[in-house]
Scaffold this motif. Structure first.
Motif, short mmCIF file in Angstrom:
data_model
loop_
_atom_site.label_atom_id
_atom_site.label_comp_id
_atom_site.label_asym_id
_atom_site.label_seq_id
_atom_site.Cartn_x
_atom_site.Cartn_y
_atom_site.Cartn_z
N GLU A 1 0.82 -1.22 0.00
CA GLU A 1 0.00 0.00 0.00
C GLU A 1 0.85 1.26 0.00
N LYS B 1 -2.32 6.01 -5.63
CA LYS B 1 -3.49 5.12 -5.55
C LYS B 1 -3.67 4.62 -4.11
N SER B 2 -4.78 3.98 -3.88
CA SER B 2 -4.97 3.33 -2.57
C SER B 2 -5.66 1.99 -2.79
N ARG B 3 -5.74 1.19 -1.73
CA ARG B 3 -6.33 -0.14 -1.89
C ARG B 3 -7.80 -0.04 -2.28
N ASP C 1 -9.06 1.65 -4.54
CA ASP C 1 -9.25 1.83 -5.98
C ASP C 1 -9.38 0.51 -6.72
N TYR C 2 -9.22 -0.60 -5.99
CA TYR C 2 -9.23 -1.90 -6.67
C TYR C 2 -10.23 -2.86 -6.05
N LYS C 3 -10.68 -3.79 -6.86
CA LYS C 3 -11.52 -4.87 -6.34
C LYS C 3 -10.63 -5.85 -5.60
N LYS D 1 0.67 4.11 -2.76
CA LYS D 1 0.52 5.53 -2.40
C LYS D 1 1.46 6.39 -3.26
#
Length: 728
Positions: free
Chosen positions: A90, A98-100, A102-104, A94
RNA sequence: GGACCUGUAGCUCAGUUGGCUAGAGCGUUUCAUUGACAUUGAAAAGGUCACAGGUUCAAGUCCUGUCAGGUCCACCA
């Protein structure tokens, strides 16, 4: 032979030679006794540090036993290190903005997997660099499907035996990292905080003054509590308090738990946000919904505080209390705060339904292994500590709210209603009502095992990394053939740092014994921590961290390995300075040069045999020389005897010190000097003796300094022979 | 607060059931050296073994206490 030993010219070639000869690959050989070690799996997210270099102890054990004729297995694997890896990843996200979130789930998992696979290559290369005799043909990873299957199976078995339960309890939750932590992962930090004194109005008139460090939790209070023996407050017990700000009415209750001497002797009770208050509230049958959510914000108060972060809610409440005239004072107060061991932020105690392992019966069984000597602890002083650890182990929260991990194979029946009356065969095994509609299945089931119809849901959570680590000795072996596993299990030695006795060793013993009915290892050998040259703890902030790779580049692997072992006490910390490594590099060179000297003189003699006329005469084939030769033989024999005793008693440092002293100061400085003229002039008995003593020495030294000993060994035994095959 | 560990040479540390003038590595001083090695050799200096008692023929080693440092655990709002 060159005049100097240059590690870089040999290390890569020799390691390849060992691997090609299959010397590290374990076989089942019923004629031999098995000796096995499972490598404590390094985290797949990082790179090598000096802690890993301490596994040199394991390499010493493996090589020594191989040379003693055992069939050895040193099994390696890597750990997915769930929460730690996700945290590292993570931080990486960063940087990319981005961050967690933002994703499936599946995407994030795949990204971390790719990242980890890249890192694995790195760390594996570094383990080779250290010269470790690992069996590369059986590499494991905690996320291997075969391992996951075993981990699931263990969970199912624990569930069926009633040793795992689901409970709504307060847990340490990191609102930044978004996961709960076990008590072992929460770090206690001493801090100076503030203790606030606040007047609470009593409904029938007057006030009662309480002291608290967390005024914002007034919003979730259920009572004010005093000690029943406290004369100041006895008349108030049973009366009603109107909570400031929230205006709710709560009772004044009495409990021995309250310390009359601390603060005002009156304490507020917040069931959902303090561990002690949680227990007290349960005891007094008081409840109120949690007023802090998992994002660390105020909720459920129907007030302007809702949505505020805890810290700003505290500020606002203090202002409001001052305005109401209820704020009395604040005192400085030394307190201990639990923080997240990864991000260092303050942890929030929050209520959450989680899976727990009932530790008591498992800990008792593990203790029995120690008491019955099925597992022996070295050095002995750690035995007491381990028993203490087992005595004080509390139930283990194994649920983690991170994606990167082994998903918990627990499912919830949507049709479940309490109390539930089981119908049909397949469900009779489950203690349904105790588990509130949860069932466990190692494989994802076709249909709900409770109602047989519903669209059940799987727990979103993953296991604490240590839950799979705790199974490592048997889980790794069980992915091999049963015959192989039976041959090497229980493993011979578990060698690891004493800092993870609680997190790992104790848990392996508990879970290993539960799952297999046997101890996971016969011996535990614990090593100390690596400190810097001044005996200080290494840390990034101090800037005194030493990189083992740089040391190996500069002085060679043997030098680093020997420096970690030389002059230490087993289980004690080792102070490592560059000077010490340099000193051991010099030792490697000394070993090389003694060999070189012998080799030079042997060839002189060999050449002269071709012309019998030129055979050099013995200069001093007198009693004096014979006496020295005899003395050398005697001393060498004594050394070997001491060596064997030391090695069997795990006194590796002593064994290495003896060899260092003997090779350098007795063999080289004394005997070779005394016999120099004889050696140069063809006294065969002098040469034979020096040579055989020397070869015996390098064999004994091989487990410690494998490269230089093998390099020099090949000069005498031939390029296709390893000291590992010659043995001791 | 509880448990455990440590205190020995300038520095980092060994010293294994109590036993000869207390050791190593590094550092320091002096000398040596063109044939195994300067990543060397020979020699030297340097310690009231934290302190105070006790057990013993004998204590760095065992016991008690004190002081100092460290680690882990628990914890009062």
């Amino acid at each position: 032979m060159e005049s100097k030993f240059t590690p870089s010219l040999f290390e890569g070639r020799i390691y390849e030679f060992w691997e090609k000869k299959g010397l590290f690959t374990a076989q089942i050989d019923k004629k031999k006794k098995p000796f096995s070690i499972i490598l404590p799996p390094p985290n797949a997210n990082g790179s090598l540090h000096l802690g890993h270099a301490m596994f040199t102890y394991e390499d010493i054990l493996i090589r020594f036993h191989k040379m003693m004729g055992y069939e050895t297995l040193w099994l390696l694997g890597l750990d997915h290190a769930g929460f730690e890896t996700q945290y590292v990843f993570e931080k990486h996200l960063k940087k990319l903005g981005k961050s967690r979130f933002d994703y499936k789930r599946e995407e994030l998992f795949q990204m971390i997997l790719d990242y980890v696979n890249e890192n694995k290559k790195n760390i594996k290369g570094q383990l080779r660099r250290l010269g470790f005799a690992l069996d590369w043909s059986r590499e494991k990873f905690t996320m291997d499907p075969a391992i996951v299957k075993i981990v699931h199976g263990t969970f199912k078995k624990l569930f069926e035996k009633g040793l795992v339960y689901r409970a709504n309890r307060l847990i340490n939750y990191c609102t930044y990292c978004g996961t709960s932590l076990s008590d072992l992962e929460a770090e206690n930090v001493d801090r100076e905080g503030l203790l606030y004194f606040i007047n609470f109005p009593i409904k029938t008139g007057g006030t009662i003054q309480i002291a608290t460090t967390r005024p914002e939790t007034i919003l979730g209070d259920v009572a004010v509590m005093v000690n029943p023996k406290d004369k100041r407050y006895q008349s108030l017990i049973g009366k009603t308090v109107v909570l400031p700000v929230s205006k709710r009415e709560v009772p004044i209750i009495a409990d021995e738990y309250v310390d009359m001497k601390f603060g005002t002797g009156a304490v507020k009770v917040t069931p959902n946000h303090d561990f002690n208050d949680f227990e007290i509230a349960k005891k007094h049958n008081l409840s109120y919904p949690p007023i802090i959510n998992f994002a660390g914000r105020i909720q459920n108060t129907n007030s302007p505080y809702d949505g505020l972060k805890v810290t700003s809610a505290r500020e606002k409440i203090l202002l409001d209390l001052k305005e109401l005239g209820l704020f009395v004072k604040e005192d400085k107060h030394q307190m201990v705060i639990k923080t997240c061991y990864k991000c260092s932020r303050v942890l929030e105690p929050l209520p959450k339904e989680q899976w727990f392992i009932k530790i008591k019966p498992l800990a008792d069984a593990a203790k029995k292994l120690i008491k019955e000597k099925k597992t022996v602890i070295f050095p002995k002083r750690f035995e007491k500590q381990l028993i203490r650890i087992l005595d004080n182990f509390i139930d283990w929260n194994i649920s983690r709210q991170v994606v990167w991990g082994i998903r918990i194979p627990a499912y919830y029946c949507k049709n479940f209603k309490f109390p539930y009356v089981p119908q049909g065969k397949q469900i009779s095994n489950f203690k349904l009502n105790q588990n509130n509609g949860w069932f466990v299945s190692a494989e994802k089931p076709e249909k709900c095992l409770i109602c047989g119809a519903c669209d059940f849901v799987q727990d979103e959570d993953t296991f604490d990394t240590w839950f799979s680590s705790a199974q490592w000795p048997f889980a790794t072996l069980q992915t091999e053939s049963k015959e192989f596993s039976d041959y090497f299990y229980p493993t011979s030695v578990m060698e690891t740092g004493h800092d993870i006795m609680r997190a790992w060793v104790a848990r392996m013993m508990m879970i290993g014994d539960f799952a297999t009915g046997k101890q996971p290892f016969n011996t535990v050998f614990l090593h100390g921590m690596v400190r810097d040259g001044k005996g200080q703890k290494m840390s990034k902030s101090k800037g005194n961290v030493i990189d083992p790779i740089l040391l190996m580049d500069k002085y060679g692997t043997d030098a680093l390995r020997a420096a970690l072992i030389f002059g230490t006490k087993e289980g004690g910390d080792v102070s490592l300075s560059e000077e010490k490594v340099k000193g051991m590099r010099n030792f490697a060179n000394k070993i090389w040069n003694v060999g070189r000297f012998i080799e030079l003189n042997s060839s002189v003699i060999l050449n002269s045999f071709q012309d019998l006329q030129k055979i050099p005469k013995q200069v001093r084939n007198d009693k004096e020389a014979q006496e020295i030769i005899k003395q050398l033989q005697k001393e060498a024999k004594e050394l070997k005897k001491r060596y064997m005793i030391n090695m069997k008693k795990y006194r590796f440092s002593q064994a290495l010190n003896d060899l260092h002293e003997f090779i350098w100061h007795r063999l080289a400085d004394y005997y070779v000097e005394q016999l120099k003229d004889e050696l140069k002039n063809g006294n065969m008995s002098a040469l034979d003796t020096v040579k055989s003593v020397y070869l015996e020495n390098i064999k004994m030294l091989h487990p410690f300094m494998p490269y230089v000993t093998e390099a020099v060994g090949q000069v005498f035994y031939g390029k296709e022979t390893s000291l590992l095959q010659i043995g001791l």
